[in-house]
Design a protein around this motif. Structure first.
Motif: not given
Length: 345
Positions: A75-83
């Motif tokens: 699992r990861t909250v990458d830049y796209v999800k953060e944005s």
């Protein structure tokens, strides 16, 4: 290299820093089972890695392939999800709603690559960071905007303890509107934020369609004369002139600041603020407060009577309702030139 469940179960607690409630602890359950499965490598004489220990036996069941997506490593909250979380938060959609939206866009929760809790944890960490550096972030943002928009104005002051004491900003549209509709400007400090205990101070005008327009805004740490003096000086510097007519509530600190900074400006008290207090101030003294307000409005909410007519009708109305000796109404009469339209010319 050991598996995730190496070692024995231990008690783990996470300290959460809450800006409002202080520190609080949350228990995190351990999933360790003392599993000894592992593999070890070493670098041999040929400069290559080789396996010299391999323990294959596990003492627990494996994760089903359909559940691999829930593992921390998957699992990861990458830049796209953060944005996405940040953009949706600006329209008052929280992290759970953000997750549901991305789930629909990606075609299922298994395609998102993170869970609702991951989204909520990211937002919590972000809010914790912002709560500590929020003032710096705002000032840096305004400095960047000033760099790209030369006609944008802002100013700020820092208190002795290093916290933000006051912040003012006005954009180019506000300045253009001021040139056309800046004859009368409302200066209101009745809006107070809950979290920062700072007063929000909008400068407001009226356009040719009788709509409110913003002519600059500010945040103040103190409702004192010195704070208002600072604000009025930076406002005059930003707009290039003193205010012609200033409308405020009955705040004494505001009145002193206006007299000191804009001695040639005309200061008027907002009729609406006064009228909102009539029922609470006069109601206990007369049973017919609504009827009293209706008659008083005929000489207050109008500019079609002369000062002589007002002087004649004011005591007559008060006498009719037994309010001739009312202390608050006597004070309003004393400052009548600051709020009665008949005295404006």
């Amino acid at each position: 290299m050991f598996v995730l469940r190496k070692g024995l179960k231990v008690e783990v607690s996470i300290v959460l820093h809450d800006a409002i409630n202080g520190e609080r602890k949350r228990r995190k359950p351990s999933k360790r089972t003392g599993c000894g499965a592992h593999i070890k490598f070493k670098l041999n004489d040929r400069n290559k890695y080789e396996v010299y220990v391999f323990e294959e036996e596990h003492n627990h069941s494996f994760v089903h392939k359909d559940d691999i997506q829930f593992l921390t490593s998957a699992r990861t909250v990458d830049y796209v999800k953060e944005s996405a979380i940040q953009a949706l938060s600006q329209v008052n959609l929280g992290p759970v709603r953000a997750f549901n939206i991305l789930k629909s866009l990606y075609g299922g929760y298994e395609q998102v690559g993170a869970t609702k809790n991951d989204f909520k944890n990211f937002k919590a960490r972000q809010s914790e960071y912002i709560s500590e550096y929020d003032a710096d972030m705002v000032i840096k943002h305004l400095e960047k905007k000033k760099k790209h928009c030369p006609n944008f104005s802002f100013n700020y002051i820092i208190k002795e303890d290093g916290t933000l004491g006051g912040l003012f900003w006005a954009d180019e549209n506000s300045k253009k509107s001021y040139l056309v509709f800046g004859d009368v400007v409302g200066f209101d400090a009745t809006y107070q934020s809950n979290k920062y205990d700072m007063v929000f101070v909008p400068f407001t005008g009226i356009d040719n369609h009788n709509r409110n327009i913003t002519l600059g805004v500010a945040l103040l740490g103190y409702e004192i004369a010195d704070s208002y003096r600072w604000l009025l000086r930076v406002y005059a510097h930003a707009f290039g002139s003193a205010l012609k007519v200033v409308v405020t509530d009955q705040d004494a600190a505001m009145k002193r600041a206006i007299q000191d900074v804009f001695p040639n400006s005309r200061h008027r008290i907002c009729m609406w603020h006064i009228w909102e207090k009539v029922t609470s101030k006069v109601g206990p003294a007369t049973p017919n407060v609504d009827e009293f307000k209706e008659k008083l409005a005929q000489i207050v909410w109008t500019d079609s009577i002369t000062t002589d007519e007002f002087e004649e009708k004011w005591p007559s109305i008060l006498s009719e309702y037994g309010l001739s000796d009312h202390e608050w109404l006597a004070y309003l009469y004393k400052i009548r030139k600051d709020w009665i339209p008949a005295y404006y010319l």
